[in-house]
Design a protein around this motif. Sequence first.
Motif, PDB file in Angstrom:
ATOM      1  N   GLU A  60       0.881  -1.175   0.000  1.00 58.61           N
ATOM      2  CA  GLU A  60       0.000   0.000   0.000  1.00 58.61           C
ATOM      3  C   GLU A  60       0.921   1.228   0.000  1.00 58.61           C
ATOM      4  OE1 GLU A  60      -1.709   1.577   3.374  1.00 58.61           O
ATOM      5  OE2 GLU A  60      -0.551   0.478   4.840  1.00 58.61           O
ATOM      6  N   THR A  63       0.359   4.358   1.878  1.00 56.16           N
ATOM      7  CA  THR A  63       0.346   5.323   2.981  1.00 56.16           C
ATOM      8  C   THR A  63       1.635   5.362   3.823  1.00 56.16           C
ATOM      9  OG1 THR A  63      -2.038   5.040   2.948  1.00 56.16           O
ATOM     10  CG2 THR A  63      -1.139   6.239   4.827  1.00 56.16           C
ATOM     11  N   ARG A 119      -0.031  -7.490  -3.280  1.00 50.54           N
ATOM     12  CA  ARG A 119      -0.453  -8.251  -2.097  1.00 50.54           C
ATOM     13  C   ARG A 119      -0.667  -9.701  -2.509  1.00 50.54           C
ATOM     14  NH1 ARG A 119      -5.067  -4.178   0.513  1.00 50.54           N
ATOM     15  NH2 ARG A 119      -3.709  -2.341   0.489  1.00 50.54           N
ATOM     16  N   ARG A 167      -9.957  -9.059  -7.416  1.00 52.95           N
ATOM     17  CA  ARG A 167      -8.850  -9.190  -6.459  1.00 52.95           C
ATOM     18  C   ARG A 167      -7.597  -9.710  -7.173  1.00 52.95           C
ATOM     19  NH1 ARG A 167      -9.428 -13.319  -1.962  1.00 52.95           N
ATOM     20  NH2 ARG A 167     -11.028 -12.066  -0.952  1.00 52.95           N
ATOM     21  N   PHE A 168      -6.587  -8.896  -7.187  1.00 52.25           N
ATOM     22  CA  PHE A 168      -5.349  -9.218  -7.887  1.00 52.25           C
ATOM     23  C   PHE A 168      -4.181  -9.259  -6.915  1.00 52.25           C
ATOM     24  CE2 PHE A 168      -8.196  -7.162 -10.850  1.00 52.25           C
ATOM     25  CZ  PHE A 168      -8.077  -7.938 -11.989  1.00 52.25           C
ATOM     26  N   GLN A 203      -3.454   1.435  -7.361  1.00 57.39           N
ATOM     27  CA  GLN A 203      -4.241   2.315  -6.497  1.00 57.39           C
ATOM     28  C   GLN A 203      -4.002   3.763  -6.893  1.00 57.39           C
ATOM     29  OE1 GLN A 203      -3.103   1.620  -2.380  1.00 57.39           O
ATOM     30  NE2 GLN A 203      -4.763   0.154  -2.083  1.00 57.39           N
ATOM     31  N   GLU A 260      -3.324  11.890   0.485  1.00 59.88           N
ATOM     32  CA  GLU A 260      -3.128  12.007   1.929  1.00 59.88           C
ATOM     33  C   GLU A 260      -3.054  13.489   2.295  1.00 59.88           C
ATOM     34  OE1 GLU A 260      -3.090   9.026   3.373  1.00 59.88           O
ATOM     35  OE2 GLU A 260      -2.656   7.825   1.582  1.00 59.88           O
ATOM     36  N   ARG A 284     -11.739  -1.785   9.382  1.00 59.43           N
ATOM     37  CA  ARG A 284     -10.670  -1.803   8.381  1.00 59.43           C
ATOM     38  C   ARG A 284      -9.427  -2.537   8.893  1.00 59.43           C
ATOM     39  NH1 ARG A 284     -10.512   0.070   3.852  1.00 59.43           N
ATOM     40  NH2 ARG A 284      -8.697   1.402   3.944  1.00 59.43           N
ATOM     41  N   TYR A 305      -5.109   3.212  11.841  1.00 55.39           N
ATOM     42  CA  TYR A 305      -6.264   4.111  11.889  1.00 55.39           C
ATOM     43  C   TYR A 305      -6.619   4.589  13.296  1.00 55.39           C
ATOM     44  CZ  TYR A 305      -7.141   3.130   6.993  1.00 55.39           C
ATOM     45  OH  TYR A 305      -7.016   3.035   5.639  1.00 55.39           O
ATOM     46  N   SER A 331     -15.720  -2.983  -2.514  1.00 54.13           N
ATOM     47  CA  SER A 331     -15.216  -1.694  -2.066  1.00 54.13           C
ATOM     48  C   SER A 331     -14.358  -1.049  -3.158  1.00 54.13           C
ATOM     49  CB  SER A 331     -14.410  -1.905  -0.781  1.00 54.13           C
ATOM     50  OG  SER A 331     -13.676  -0.755  -0.510  1.00 54.13           O
ATOM     51  N   GLY A 341     -12.890   1.722  -2.771  1.00 50.16           N
ATOM     52  CA  GLY A 341     -11.770   2.400  -2.126  1.00 50.16           C
ATOM     53  C   GLY A 341     -12.063   2.576  -0.654  1.00 50.16           C
ATOM     54  N   GLY A 397      -6.445  10.067   4.826  1.00 48.23           N
ATOM     55  CA  GLY A 397      -6.283   9.812   3.386  1.00 48.23           C
ATOM     56  C   GLY A 397      -7.212   8.732   2.882  1.00 48.23           C
ATOM     57  N   SER A 399      -7.408   5.530  -0.476  1.00 43.70           N
ATOM     58  CA  SER A 399      -6.885   4.898  -1.694  1.00 43.70           C
ATOM     59  C   SER A 399      -8.023   4.188  -2.410  1.00 43.70           C
ATOM     60  CB  SER A 399      -5.811   3.860  -1.391  1.00 43.70           C
ATOM     61  OG  SER A 399      -4.811   4.397  -0.570  1.00 43.70           O
TER      62      SER A 399
HETATM   63  P1  HAM Z   1      -7.173  -0.710   1.400  1.00 40.15           P
HETATM   64  O1  HAM Z   1      -8.589  -0.784   1.879  1.00 40.15           O
HETATM   65  O2  HAM Z   1      -6.267  -1.813   1.804  1.00 40.15           O
HETATM   66  O3  HAM Z   1      -6.610   0.688   1.902  1.00 40.15           O
HETATM   67  O4  HAM Z   1      -7.167  -0.625  -0.183  1.00 40.15           O
HETATM   68  C1  HAM Z   1      -7.885   0.381  -0.869  1.00 40.15           C
HETATM   69  C2  HAM Z   1      -8.597  -0.173  -2.089  1.00 40.15           C
HETATM   70  O5  HAM Z   1      -7.692  -0.904  -2.937  1.00 40.15           O
HETATM   71  C3  HAM Z   1      -9.698  -1.186  -1.792  1.00 40.15           C
HETATM   72  O6  HAM Z   1     -10.890  -0.540  -1.407  1.00 40.15           O
HETATM   73  C4  HAM Z   1      -9.848  -1.853  -3.156  1.00 40.15           C
HETATM   74  O7  HAM Z   1     -10.625  -1.059  -4.043  1.00 40.15           O
HETATM   75  C5  HAM Z   1      -8.417  -1.884  -3.660  1.00 40.15           C
HETATM   76  N1  HAM Z   1      -7.832  -3.228  -3.404  1.00 40.15           N
HETATM   77  C6  HAM Z   1      -7.385  -3.729  -2.231  1.00 40.15           C
HETATM   78  N2  HAM Z   1      -6.902  -4.979  -2.416  1.00 40.15           N
HETATM   79  C7  HAM Z   1      -7.063  -5.285  -3.717  1.00 40.15           C
HETATM   80  C8  HAM Z   1      -6.743  -6.419  -4.535  1.00 40.15           C
HETATM   81  N3  HAM Z   1      -6.145  -7.505  -4.028  1.00 40.15           N
HETATM   82  N4  HAM Z   1      -7.053  -6.377  -5.862  1.00 40.15           N
HETATM   83  C9  HAM Z   1      -7.634  -5.271  -6.398  1.00 40.15           C
HETATM   84  N5  HAM Z   1      -7.941  -4.168  -5.680  1.00 40.15           N
HETATM   85  C10 HAM Z   1      -7.661  -4.158  -4.367  1.00 40.15           C
HETATM   86  C11 HAM Z   1      -5.334   1.123   1.711  1.00 40.15           C
HETATM   87  O8  HAM Z   1      -4.557   0.633   0.927  1.00 40.15           O
HETATM   88  C12 HAM Z   1      -4.977   2.368   2.521  1.00 40.15           C
HETATM   89  N6  HAM Z   1      -3.612   2.778   2.144  1.00 40.15           N
HETATM   90  C13 HAM Z   1      -5.981   3.485   2.277  1.00 40.15           C
HETATM   91  C14 HAM Z   1      -5.624   4.747   3.003  1.00 40.15           C
HETATM   92  C15 HAM Z   1      -4.991   5.824   2.481  1.00 40.15           C
HETATM   93  N7  HAM Z   1      -5.871   5.003   4.279  1.00 40.15           N
HETATM   94  C16 HAM Z   1      -5.396   6.207   4.576  1.00 40.15           C
HETATM   95  N8  HAM Z   1      -4.841   6.709   3.495  1.00 40.15           N
END
Ligand code: HAM
Length: 433
Positions: free
Chosen positions: A89, A91, A120, A128-129, A134, A138, A266, A271, A289, A291, A312, A314
């Motif tokens: 990610e 952040t 991931r 899901r990949f 992303q 922030e 989450r 957080y 979801s 984001g 923030g 994503s």
């Molecule tokens: P996260 O919920 O882990 O948050 O990921 C954000 C978005 O990335 C998810 O809502 C989804 O749309 C997409 N996503 C997550 N995993 C996958 C996957 N395996 N394949 C495809 N899309 C995926 C974050 O990453 C935090 N950094 C958000 C954040 C920013 N919080 C504060 N600032």
Amino acid sequence: MDIRRPRGTKDILPEEQKYWNLTKEAVKGECQGFGFARIDVPIFEFKSLFMRGTGKSTDIVTKEMYEVRRAEDVEAEDGDKDEMVLRPEFTPGIARSYIENGMQGLPQPVKLYYFGPVFRYDRPQKGRFREFYQYGYEVIGDPDPSADATVILLSWQILNKLGIGKNLIVEINSIGDKVCRPKIRKAISDFFSKNQNKLSEEDKKRLTLNPLRILDSKDPNIQELIADAPQTVDNLCNACRDHFRTLLEYLDELNIPYDLNARLVRGLDYYTRTVFEIRDQEDTSRQSSLGGGGRYDELIEALGAKPTPGVGFSGGVERTIEKIKENNLEIAELSRVQIFVVQLGDKAKKRCLNLVKKLDEAGYPSACALSEDNLKSQLGTANEMNARIALIMGQREVLDGTVIVKDLKDGSQETVYLDDLEKNLAKKLQSNG
Ligand code: HAM
């Protein structure tokens, strides 16, 4: 052929590129309009960054990170002391960059946006990949709920610009801060301890590591139990409750539909207070979801710098593009920026966002770039976005209640009173075809 792409990855073929360009453009246009500046951070970073940032108890850190090692070291089975991983990610990397580049010395808050791949190790399926993209942003250095509201509004505007705003809902919750979190944790831990026999092995582990995460357990056998569990919002301290209430008032004012979801916690450890996700109300799949985000007032401190609040979001690019396709939206149908508002001077800067919002609501997709100050660079951005008309607002126009309407096709321009602007634009855009 025995050489194939790895599971959970994809090729973005030429015919797909239009969707990617469109998404990138919408993110760039809206982020710049809200005063965010672009940042890029490395695709690999030290593992310790994510252990301290994302959190040691999260699935992302315990199960999903890809290690990066020199092939030669792998062969020699030489354990690397400074282990590195592909970023799962953005952040923590952004927070590290903020600290390392002395951004604490800049006027606060610092507002940054990004777009790029993350990795991931998860079980691949629809939406899901293992390598996915992303976009995100922030706001670092602003504790006020208006910063949370800005981040949510920006996300809302991007998805609307992309034509997929119709059924969206913001799911939101507050999970407290270091003052009230111990109480919240205890209430939830006591509740599930009494019902330990019903928990799966995985949830039993969470009971000691991070009991809040049991609230978003997918185990079908404990869904009824979870419904009776204490809610995080019932145990918030006064400061957290006020923060959350003010944020919800902002959302009411902005007319953004939200759902208070007491189970939303989450899966990331940093957080505090606000957590939220944006999804399609009609999509009940687990990958719905589009984001998610939230506030992280203790992250910068956890990475070793002076305490600095942050918030923030994503968004998942593949899921966003899938939604555009599901809705059968042709790229040409999507609202492209027609009007670009150029602002010169402080007074015009303040007026600019309001004008963009008004024009958007009147059916003229509009943008502006608050982070750019001079005429030339703003007209350059207007051209990049293929805008048809630039509205130029300087000190004098603000005083006179006028704006200069510049036709970007033929270069002609005229001064128009703001009261007559919509009529003027309608005529121009019609005669422009
Ligand atoms: P996260 O919920 O882990 O948050 O990921 C954000 C978005 O990335 C998810 O809502 C989804 O749309 C997409 N996503 C997550 N995993 C996958 C996957 N395996 N394949 C495809 N899309 C995926 C974050 O990453 C935090 N950094 C958000 C954040 C920013 N919080 C504060 N600032």
